[in-house]
Design an enzyme around this catalytic site. Structure first.
Site, PDB file in Angstrom:
ATOM      1  N   ASP A   1      -9.846  -3.709  -5.288  1.00 51.02           N
ATOM      2  CA  ASP A   1      -8.947  -2.762  -4.618  1.00 51.02           C
ATOM      3  C   ASP A   1      -8.881  -1.492  -5.449  1.00 51.02           C
ATOM      4  O   ASP A   1      -8.625  -1.549  -6.660  1.00 51.02           O
ATOM      5  CB  ASP A   1      -7.556  -3.397  -4.480  1.00 51.02           C
ATOM      6  CG  ASP A   1      -6.549  -2.499  -3.780  1.00 51.02           C
ATOM      7  OD1 ASP A   1      -6.959  -1.470  -3.194  1.00 51.02           O
ATOM      8  OD2 ASP A   1      -5.350  -2.824  -3.818  1.00 51.02           O
TER       9      ASP A   1
ATOM     10  N   SER B   1       0.839  -1.198   0.000  1.00 60.06           N
ATOM     11  CA  SER B   1       0.000   0.000   0.000  1.00 60.06           C
ATOM     12  C   SER B   1       0.880   1.257   0.000  1.00 60.06           C
ATOM     13  O   SER B   1       1.679   1.445  -0.920  1.00 60.06           O
ATOM     14  CB  SER B   1      -0.950  -0.048   1.196  1.00 60.06           C
ATOM     15  OG  SER B   1      -2.005   0.852   1.066  1.00 60.06           O
TER      16      SER B   1
ATOM     17  N   HIS C   1      -7.660  -5.604  -0.943  1.00 64.74           N
ATOM     18  CA  HIS C   1      -6.601  -4.886  -0.256  1.00 64.74           C
ATOM     19  C   HIS C   1      -6.414  -5.484   1.140  1.00 64.74           C
ATOM     20  O   HIS C   1      -7.359  -5.617   1.904  1.00 64.74           O
ATOM     21  CB  HIS C   1      -6.959  -3.405  -0.144  1.00 64.74           C
ATOM     22  CG  HIS C   1      -5.769  -2.538   0.141  1.00 64.74           C
ATOM     23  ND1 HIS C   1      -4.936  -2.058  -0.854  1.00 64.74           N
ATOM     24  CD2 HIS C   1      -5.246  -2.084   1.306  1.00 64.74           C
ATOM     25  CE1 HIS C   1      -3.976  -1.329  -0.316  1.00 64.74           C
ATOM     26  NE2 HIS C   1      -4.134  -1.341   0.996  1.00 64.74           N
TER      27      HIS C   1
END
Length: 336
Positions: free
Chosen positions: A279, A119, A309
């Site tokens: 995501d 991320s 995610h």
């Protein structure tokens, strides 16, 4: 997977706190009594540049060190909004450079070091790889061997990519448009003053949207048509606010902030990029993978159609997560 013990030690690399994860295995290929240089992963945690720390990621990073047979260095970088850009990337760069310079002290082969993040940490891993590749002051360092980007957040210019349109408005998932906009705004500005504008792509201008740089770096043509079959409309390029864009463009276009905005990617380390179907950040990873390939950089792009995610974080006991772990283990064994 082997069952081994992982030892941890906290340290400071060039003013940056880190946690070192090691295990009790002899080095692969070593004869009895011999110390053989090992590979290592330098890890940058996720959390939108605003959250998480070494302790929150301790289980995940210990899992990587244990199951993927590497020494792992987890980096505690400064967080927004208190510490805005470029504090995080500066800390990650400093810790990586220090480790590369002292790798032999840890019985690590400095030519077998990867940078990795998920991320926001994927953003930092990509940005560190770019800095060490293109900044002349690092040319004497051993080159990072791999950049491992797990559903990375790589730009804050376009919040209307297909994946943002398809997944951005869900409120019951780990990551949605509201959160990524807030994260980017806080990292960039130290506050959330532009959130409403950014979520609608009103923080850039019409000219910026149609500029050669945007068309090259962020073109939706880079995204395969199969990812545009549901709920996607080409976003308008006529909307924007020139005054806002002029205030933020220096950061918005800076590859240290948004690695996707670097025009020339030739010469970067080999990449492993994981993307997940459900995501909002899916298309950031896809566009970067495609552009790296076009630049001649070897890329292993792993996309998970049932992925989400956070699927790689050893938090969910799902078939998709298990497959992602198996795929990654095979790749790391062969390439690092």
């Amino acid at each position: 997977m082997l069952s081994v013990n992982v030892t941890t030690a906290d340290a400071v690399f060039d003013g940056v706190r880190v946690r070192i994860f090691d295990d009790d295995r002899p080095s692969v290929g070593a004869t009895p009594g011999e110390t053989k240089l090992r590979p290592a992963v330098i890890f940058f945690h996720g959390g939108g540049f605003m959250m998480m720390n070494l302790d929150a990621y301790h289980g995940h990073t210990a899992h990587i060190a244990r199951n993927f047979q590497v020494m792992l260095i987890s980096v505690e970088y400064r967080l927004a909004p208190k510490h805005r850009f470029p504090a995080a990337i500066d800390d990650c760069t400093a810790a990586t450079v220090w480790f590369l310079e002292h790798a032999h002290d840890f019985n690590v082969d400095p030519t077998r070091v990867a940078v990795m993040g998920d991320s926001a940490g994927g953003n930092l891993a990509a940005a560190v790889a770019q800095r060490l590749t293109f900044d002349p002051k690092y040319k004497s360092l051993p080159k990072v061997k791999l950049q491992i980007l797990i559903y990375p957040m790589l730009q804050a210019f376009d919040f209307q990519t297909p994946s943002y349109q398809q997944n951005g408005d869900y409120t019951s998932v780990i990551m949605n448009r509201k959160y990524t906009v807030m994260a980017a705004d806080n990292y960039m500005n130290g506050n959330s003053s532009l959130d409403s504008k950014m979520s609608k792509n009103l923080h850039t201008s019409a000219d910026a949207k149609t500029s050669p740089l945007a068309q090259k770096c962020l073109s939706h043509d880079l995204i395969p048509d199969e990812f545009k079959q549901t709920g996607y409309e080409a976003p308008s390029t006529n909307l924007g606010d020139e005054s806002i864009y002029n205030e933020i463009k220096e950061v918005l276009l800076d590859p240290d902030f948004a690695p996707l905005m670097r025009e020339d990617l030739r010469g970067l380390p080999e990449a492993y990029i994981l993307t997940a179907e459900y995501d909002v950040l899916r298309d950031d990873g896809i566009m970067y993978a495609k552009r790296l390939e076009m630049a001649g950089v070897p890329v292993a792009w792993k996309h998970y159609r049932r992925g989400f995610h956070g699927m790689f974080g050893a938090l969910f006991d799902s078939p998709t997560e298990k497959l992602g772990q198996i795929d990654f283990a095979e790749y790391l064994k062969e390439h690092l």
